[in-house]
Motif scaffolding. Structure first.
Motif, PDB file in Angstrom:
ATOM      1  N   SER A 124       1.059  20.282  -1.617  1.00 11.63           N
ATOM      2  CA  SER A 124       0.365  19.037  -1.963  1.00 11.63           C
ATOM      3  C   SER A 124       1.069  17.830  -1.367  1.00 11.63           C
ATOM      4  N   SER A 125       2.395  17.848  -1.361  1.00  9.68           N
ATOM      5  CA  SER A 125       3.120  16.702  -0.805  1.00  9.68           C
ATOM      6  C   SER A 125       2.858  16.565   0.690  1.00  9.68           C
ATOM      7  N   TYR A 126       2.753  17.683   1.396  1.00  8.92           N
ATOM      8  CA  TYR A 126       2.389  17.611   2.813  1.00  8.92           C
ATOM      9  C   TYR A 126       0.977  17.064   3.003  1.00  8.92           C
ATOM     10  N   LEU A 127       0.064  17.488   2.142  1.00 10.43           N
ATOM     11  CA  LEU A 127      -1.304  16.966   2.220  1.00 10.43           C
ATOM     12  C   LEU A 127      -1.339  15.469   1.939  1.00 10.43           C
ATOM     13  N   PHE A 128      -0.611  15.039   0.915  1.00  7.66           N
ATOM     14  CA  PHE A 128      -0.550  13.610   0.608  1.00  7.66           C
ATOM     15  C   PHE A 128      -0.010  12.819   1.790  1.00  7.66           C
ATOM     16  N   LEU A 129       1.031  13.325   2.431  1.00  4.56           N
ATOM     17  CA  LEU A 129       1.620  12.637   3.579  1.00  4.56           C
ATOM     18  C   LEU A 129       0.627  12.562   4.742  1.00  4.56           C
ATOM     19  N   PHE A 177      -2.664  12.755   4.638  1.00  4.92           N
ATOM     20  CA  PHE A 177      -3.773  11.867   4.299  1.00  4.92           C
ATOM     21  C   PHE A 177      -3.349  10.400   4.357  1.00  4.92           C
ATOM     22  N   PHE A 178      -2.121  10.109   3.945  1.00  9.21           N
ATOM     23  CA  PHE A 178      -1.652   8.726   4.019  1.00  9.21           C
ATOM     24  C   PHE A 178      -1.616   8.253   5.465  1.00  9.21           C
ATOM     25  N   ILE A 179      -1.057   9.060   6.343  1.00 14.68           N
ATOM     26  CA  ILE A 179      -0.948   8.665   7.750  1.00 14.68           C
ATOM     27  C   ILE A 179      -2.335   8.414   8.345  1.00 14.68           C
ATOM     28  N   VAL A 180      -3.253   9.322   8.118  1.00 15.41           N
ATOM     29  CA  VAL A 180      -4.608   9.171   8.654  1.00 15.41           C
ATOM     30  C   VAL A 180      -5.296   7.940   8.066  1.00 15.41           C
ATOM     31  N   LEU A 181      -5.244   7.793   6.757  1.00 18.82           N
ATOM     32  CA  LEU A 181      -5.951   6.688   6.110  1.00 18.82           C
ATOM     33  C   LEU A 181      -5.360   5.331   6.468  1.00 18.82           C
ATOM     34  N   ILE A 182      -4.042   5.231   6.521  1.00 20.10           N
ATOM     35  CA  ILE A 182      -3.436   3.930   6.821  1.00 20.10           C
ATOM     36  C   ILE A 182      -3.712   3.537   8.267  1.00 20.10           C
ATOM     37  N   LEU A 183      -3.723   4.518   9.174  1.00 27.21           N
ATOM     38  CA  LEU A 183      -4.054   4.212  10.564  1.00 27.21           C
ATOM     39  C   LEU A 183      -5.497   3.747  10.707  1.00 27.21           C
ATOM     40  N   VAL A 184      -6.405   4.411  10.039  1.00 28.33           N
ATOM     41  CA  VAL A 184      -7.818   4.013  10.102  1.00 28.33           C
ATOM     42  C   VAL A 184      -8.015   2.651   9.444  1.00 28.33           C
ATOM     43  N   LEU A 223     -13.981   0.068   4.727  1.00 25.08           N
ATOM     44  CA  LEU A 223     -12.686  -0.486   4.314  1.00 25.08           C
ATOM     45  C   LEU A 223     -12.468  -0.299   2.815  1.00 25.08           C
ATOM     46  N   PHE A 224     -13.509  -0.561   2.052  1.00 23.36           N
ATOM     47  CA  PHE A 224     -13.430  -0.435   0.594  1.00 23.36           C
ATOM     48  C   PHE A 224     -13.037   0.984   0.186  1.00 23.36           C
ATOM     49  N   TYR A 225     -13.705   1.978   0.757  1.00 21.25           N
ATOM     50  CA  TYR A 225     -13.438   3.358   0.344  1.00 21.25           C
ATOM     51  C   TYR A 225     -12.110   3.896   0.874  1.00 21.25           C
ATOM     52  N   ILE A 226     -11.742   3.516   2.083  1.00 22.59           N
ATOM     53  CA  ILE A 226     -10.441   3.935   2.602  1.00 22.59           C
ATOM     54  C   ILE A 226      -9.338   3.335   1.737  1.00 22.59           C
ATOM     55  N   ARG A 227      -9.459   2.047   1.430  1.00 17.79           N
ATOM     56  CA  ARG A 227      -8.484   1.393   0.569  1.00 17.79           C
ATOM     57  C   ARG A 227      -8.454   2.034  -0.808  1.00 17.79           C
ATOM     58  N   ARG A 228      -9.597   2.426  -1.301  1.00 18.02           N
ATOM     59  CA  ARG A 228      -9.676   3.085  -2.618  1.00 18.02           C
ATOM     60  C   ARG A 228      -8.865   4.377  -2.626  1.00 18.02           C
ATOM     61  N   PHE A 229      -8.946   5.169  -1.553  1.00 17.01           N
ATOM     62  CA  PHE A 229      -8.160   6.397  -1.474  1.00 17.01           C
ATOM     63  C   PHE A 229      -6.668   6.098  -1.356  1.00 17.01           C
ATOM     64  N   LEU A 230      -6.325   4.950  -0.774  1.00 17.40           N
ATOM     65  CA  LEU A 230      -4.914   4.587  -0.645  1.00 17.40           C
ATOM     66  C   LEU A 230      -4.317   4.063  -1.950  1.00 17.40           C
ATOM     67  N   ILE A 231      -5.105   3.383  -2.761  1.00 16.74           N
ATOM     68  CA  ILE A 231      -4.526   2.732  -3.936  1.00 16.74           C
ATOM     69  C   ILE A 231      -4.787   3.463  -5.245  1.00 16.74           C
ATOM     70  N   GLN A 232      -5.633   4.463  -5.244  1.00 17.24           N
ATOM     71  CA  GLN A 232      -5.917   5.180  -6.481  1.00 17.24           C
ATOM     72  C   GLN A 232      -5.664   6.673  -6.288  1.00 17.24           C
ATOM     73  N   LEU A 268       0.842  -1.205   0.000  1.00 17.55           N
ATOM     74  CA  LEU A 268       0.000   0.000   0.000  1.00 17.55           C
ATOM     75  C   LEU A 268       0.878   1.256   0.000  1.00 17.55           C
ATOM     76  N   LEU A 269       1.942   1.219   0.791  1.00 15.69           N
ATOM     77  CA  LEU A 269       2.880   2.348   0.834  1.00 15.69           C
ATOM     78  C   LEU A 269       3.531   2.570  -0.526  1.00 15.69           C
ATOM     79  N   LEU A 270       3.989   1.495  -1.151  1.00 16.53           N
ATOM     80  CA  LEU A 270       4.629   1.610  -2.463  1.00 16.53           C
ATOM     81  C   LEU A 270       3.660   2.165  -3.499  1.00 16.53           C
TER      82      LEU A 270
END
Length: 147
Positions: A90-95, A97-104, A120-129, A62-64
């Motif tokens: 934007s890079s700070y926002l991406f970082l 959002f990643f921390i919040v989403l991956i923790l949730v 789970l589906f929608y959180i994962r969707r934001f992480l992978i797309q 997911l991180l990759l």
């Protein structure tokens, strides 16, 4: 804005190259990334138990994938708006959002007896797309024209 893009072919080429990269990440997701939830969410998952997964391998993939999508998204933002400060913001926002989403995401997986599959589906969707790119471009464009 389109006229400016056509005048600068190098910027246009880099934007198209980054968009092609995003398409390739999506097209080869099954071959490139470990994600047992890909097939799980393509089926009738509401009444099925979660698939077995390796948490560390899943987190790493997911991180990759998020990093690849973020990098390509930042290239698009940088050359679409021609503003380095906007790319850094934007890079700070991406970082963030990643921390919040991956923790949730992992919190739901590990601390819920039966997690809400739709969440789970929608959180994962934001992480992978690259959905944040789809949200950021209109917001940044509106900010630019309203100055």
């Amino acid at each position: 804005m389109l006229r400016k893009l056509l005048q600068n072919k190098k910027r246009l080429f880099l934007i198209v190259f980054a968009l092609l990269g995003l398409i390739l990440v999506r097209a080869f997701e099954n071959e490139l990334f470990y994600d047992p939830f890909l097939t799980f969410f393509k089926s009738d998952y509401q009444n099925k138990p979660l698939p077995n997964y390796d948490s560390f391998l899943l987190f790493g993939n997911l991180l990759l994938r998020y990093f690849l999508n973020t990098f390509l998204s930042l290239v698009i933002i940088r050359f679409l708006f021609n503003d380095k400060k906007l790319m850094i913001f934007s890079s700070y926002l991406f970082l963030l959002f990643f921390i919040v989403l991956i923790l949730v995401f992992f919190g739901l997986l590990h601390f819920s007896e039966r997690p809400d599959y739709l969440m789970l589906f929608y959180i994962r969707r934001f992480l992978i797309q690259p959905l944040f790119l789809v949200l950021f471009i209109p917001a940044f464009y509106y900010q630019q024209i309203s100055r």
